[in-house]
Design a protein around this motif. Structure first.
Motif, PDB file in Angstrom:
ATOM      1  N   GLY A   1      29.133  79.992  89.637  1.00 11.56           N
ATOM      2  CA  GLY A   1      30.408  79.276  89.437  1.00 11.56           C
ATOM      3  C   GLY A   1      30.960  79.492  88.040  1.00 11.56           C
ATOM      4  O   GLY A   1      32.152  79.748  87.863  1.00 11.56           O
ATOM      5  N   LEU A   2      30.077  79.427  87.051  1.00 14.36           N
ATOM      6  CA  LEU A   2      30.576  79.652  85.688  1.00 14.36           C
ATOM      7  C   LEU A   2      31.028  81.099  85.514  1.00 14.36           C
ATOM      8  O   LEU A   2      31.946  81.382  84.743  1.00 14.36           O
ATOM      9  N   GLY A   3      30.404  82.002  86.279  1.00 10.03           N
ATOM     10  CA  GLY A   3      30.849  83.396  86.242  1.00 10.03           C
ATOM     11  C   GLY A   3      32.270  83.531  86.768  1.00 10.03           C
ATOM     12  O   GLY A   3      33.083  84.293  86.246  1.00 10.03           O
ATOM     13  N   VAL A   4      32.575  82.755  87.813  1.00 14.08           N
ATOM     14  CA  VAL A   4      33.936  82.796  88.386  1.00 14.08           C
ATOM     15  C   VAL A   4      34.949  82.289  87.355  1.00 14.08           C
ATOM     16  O   VAL A   4      36.032  82.849  87.196  1.00 14.08           O
ATOM     17  N   PHE A   5      34.574  81.222  86.657  1.00 14.87           N
ATOM     18  CA  PHE A   5      35.490  80.639  85.663  1.00 14.87           C
ATOM     19  C   PHE A   5      35.090  81.117  84.266  1.00 14.87           C
ATOM     20  O   PHE A   5      34.917  80.339  83.336  1.00 14.87           O
ATOM     21  N   SER A   6      34.883  82.417  84.133  1.00  8.35           N
ATOM     22  CA  SER A   6      34.274  82.949  82.911  1.00  8.35           C
ATOM     23  C   SER A   6      35.327  83.373  81.899  1.00  8.35           C
ATOM     24  O   SER A   6      36.493  83.050  82.035  1.00  8.35           O
ATOM     25  N   GLY A   7      34.879  84.100  80.903  1.00  3.68           N
ATOM     26  CA  GLY A   7      35.789  84.637  79.895  1.00  3.68           C
ATOM     27  C   GLY A   7      35.612  83.980  78.543  1.00  3.68           C
ATOM     28  O   GLY A   7      36.244  84.397  77.563  1.00  3.68           O
ATOM     29  N   PHE A   8      34.774  82.973  78.447  1.00  2.00           N
ATOM     30  CA  PHE A   8      34.568  82.331  77.143  1.00  2.00           C
ATOM     31  C   PHE A   8      33.795  83.275  76.225  1.00  2.00           C
ATOM     32  O   PHE A   8      32.874  83.967  76.660  1.00  2.00           O
ATOM     33  N   PRO A   9      34.162  83.266  74.949  1.00  6.13           N
ATOM     34  CA  PRO A   9      33.477  84.183  74.032  1.00  6.13           C
ATOM     35  C   PRO A   9      32.074  83.706  73.687  1.00  6.13           C
ATOM     36  O   PRO A   9      31.781  82.521  73.783  1.00  6.13           O
TER      37      PRO A   9
END
Lengths: 55, 449
Positions: free
Chosen positions: B358-366
């Motif tokens: 799930g966090l991979g789907v909503f990812s992009g954080f540095p």
């Protein structure tokens, strides 16, 4: 028996019993490990004894 | 006051602030560790309640012993593994020197306020991992086999996962940008998949499946006790999640990955995911056992991003976990005839898996680690596979060897008589109901206390 690793609290670091005696630490640590393993072995033996009537 | 005196006073003040910060750090983790002990009170009540009367105490003994054996073994080698194995299977001996059981940091030390308190928090994470596994195997595993498997899981396997994915230099983070704030991977997935591996070899409880393979319900002797136990686990989770945050004197909180966070962030998202999990399971099952298990699954489904999510998103993640966990348990029970007595794999393994992906789907954080990639879908996906294998392979492999050696499961007659009578021996409620009230395993009938 004096097991203190220090004679003064000034500038002390490790204060636990036998901190300055590698031999004593080795013995105590080995004993702790032996008791841990020994308990598991004793548990196996206890089970084997209790299961005799349920084979 | 002249300039020299002012400088002296400032230096004194600085020392006081630093000491105060150090002690506050200790106090924070001290109470996190204390709260985590409540998780074990919860697991104890949960598993005893989920056992039939004839196995209630044996399940309790198993649970208590898991806790007891994890602590010394984690001292002997678990903490060293965490410090040494962040890079994979090749240990960094120099980095792990302070974790050797004869190191001067591994005992009362007036110049080290951190080692013991971090060790304490981590040993409770380890014990939690072992307790997750213990519920799956109640009522038929040999006590000694369980203890050995619990030690391997709690003091070797989970901490290896923590070193890889929950360490500032862990290779999953450094190479794939893995982010898992609440240890959905290292604790929950590893424990859930380990439990799955063991339950495959252990086999189902007698009477769990009719001869035609139809699952038969086995109801624990105290569902209310189980529900209260689950609620206690959730109380303890606030200590667990607190222990996932790094306290830095004079600076913002950070996650174990070095990214900045706040307790406030975690509060928003934990509570939202918790409620989502209950609601999700209520919609699917309408019953309290799964509602509280769903609350756990809900938290794990949001755990990797509790520091990052918009709270209503954590709520939706929680609902997803709450819906999927009971369905996953039903699926493995009906399709593969696996008897996971408390749904440990579904709640922790599948809940954790939803969380990591799930966090991979909503990812992009540095990431803040130099050279490490940002959080990404494929980084999370690959890391989830690693965590699943890390739990499943040793769980399946070891239990397979134990089963082949005839050392995994109690004899059928002992199982039917009840382990309280055979192993403990003590009756849970001696003045009310006999410990061996009902050994009925008639096919087609539900087996009850």
């Amino acid at each position: 028996m004096n097991v203190s690793p220090i004679t003064t609290w000034e500038g002390t670091e490790a204060v636990f019993t036998f901190a300055d005696s590698p031999l004593a630490i080795t013995v105590i640590l080995s004993l702790s490990i032996a008791v841990t393993i020994g308990t598991v072995i004793a548990s196996i033996k206890h089970e084997n004894d209790t299961y005799i009537d349920y084979k | 006051m002249d300039q020299a005196q002012v400088a002296e006073k400032l230096a004194e003040l600085q020392t006081l602030i630093e000491m105060s910060g150090t002690i506050n750090m200790e106090v924070f983790y001290w109470w996190c560790t204390g709260l985590m002990v409540i998780i074990h009170a919860g697991f104890l009540a949960y598993e005893m309640g989920a056992s039939r009367l004839k196995n209630a105490l044996a399940s309790g003994v198993k649970n208590i012993l898991a806790f007891a054996f994890i602590i010394p073994t984690f001292f002997f080698f678990g903490w060293w593994i965490y410090l040494a194995m962040y890079n994979g299977f090749v240990p960094d001996f120099a980095a792990a020197e302070a974790g050797l059981p004869w190191s001067s940091a591994m005992g009362p030390n007036l110049t080290d306020n951190a080692s013991g308190i971090f060790w304490g928090a981590f040993v409770l994470f380890a014990a939690t991992t072992a307790s997750i596994f213990s519920g799956a195997v109640i009522e038929r595993i040999r006590m000694s086999s369980f203890i050995i498997l619990a030690i391997i899981l709690g003091s070797v396997v989970w901490i290896l996962g923590a070193a890889w994915g929950w360490h500032p230099q862990g290779w999953l983070t450094v190479e794939w940008g893995f982010h898992d704030f609440g240890a959905a991977g290292a604790v929950h997935m590893v424990a859930g998949f380990f439990a799955l591996g063991v339950t495959i070899n252990l086999g189902a409880r007698i009477g769990r499946f009719a001869p035609d393979g139809t699952p038969q319900p086995i109801t624990g002797h105290s569902v209310p006790m189980s529900i209260i136990g689950l609620m206690l686990i959730i109380v303890g989770f606030f200590g667990f999640l607190g222990g996932c945050i790094i306290y830095s004197t004079g600076a913002q909180w950070t996650t174990i990955f070095g990214t900045p966070t706040t307790l406030s962030s975690i509060s928003f998202n934990t509570l939202m995911a918790f409620s989502g999990g209950i609601i999700g399971s209520y919609v699917i099952t309408r019953q309290p056992f799964w509602m509280m298990s769903g609350a756990l699954a809900g938290i794990f489904s949001a755990a990797p991003g509790l520091d990052l999510y918009y709270p209503p998103l954590a709520f939706l993640m929680g609902i997803t976990g709450g819906v999927v966990a009971p369905l996953a348990d039903k699926f493995i029970t009906e399709k593969f005839k696996i008897d996971d007595a408390v749904g440990a794999f579904a709640v922790h393994g599948v809940g954790g898996l939803i969380g990591i992906i799930g966090l991979g789907v909503f990812s992009g954080f540095p990431n803040v680690i130099e050279g490490a990639p940002a959080i990404s879908f494929f980084g999370q996906l690959k890391s989830a596979v690693v965590m699943a294998l890390l739990g499943f392979v040793p769980g399946f492999g070891l239990s397979f060897l134990m089963a082949k050696a005839g050392f995994l499961r109690v004899p059928p007659k002992a199982e039917e008589a009840g382990l309280d009578l055979v192993e403990v021996p003590l009756a849970a409620y001696p003045e009310s109901v006999p410990a061996t009230a009902d050994h009925s395993t008639t096919p087609g009938n539900a087996v009850t206390a």
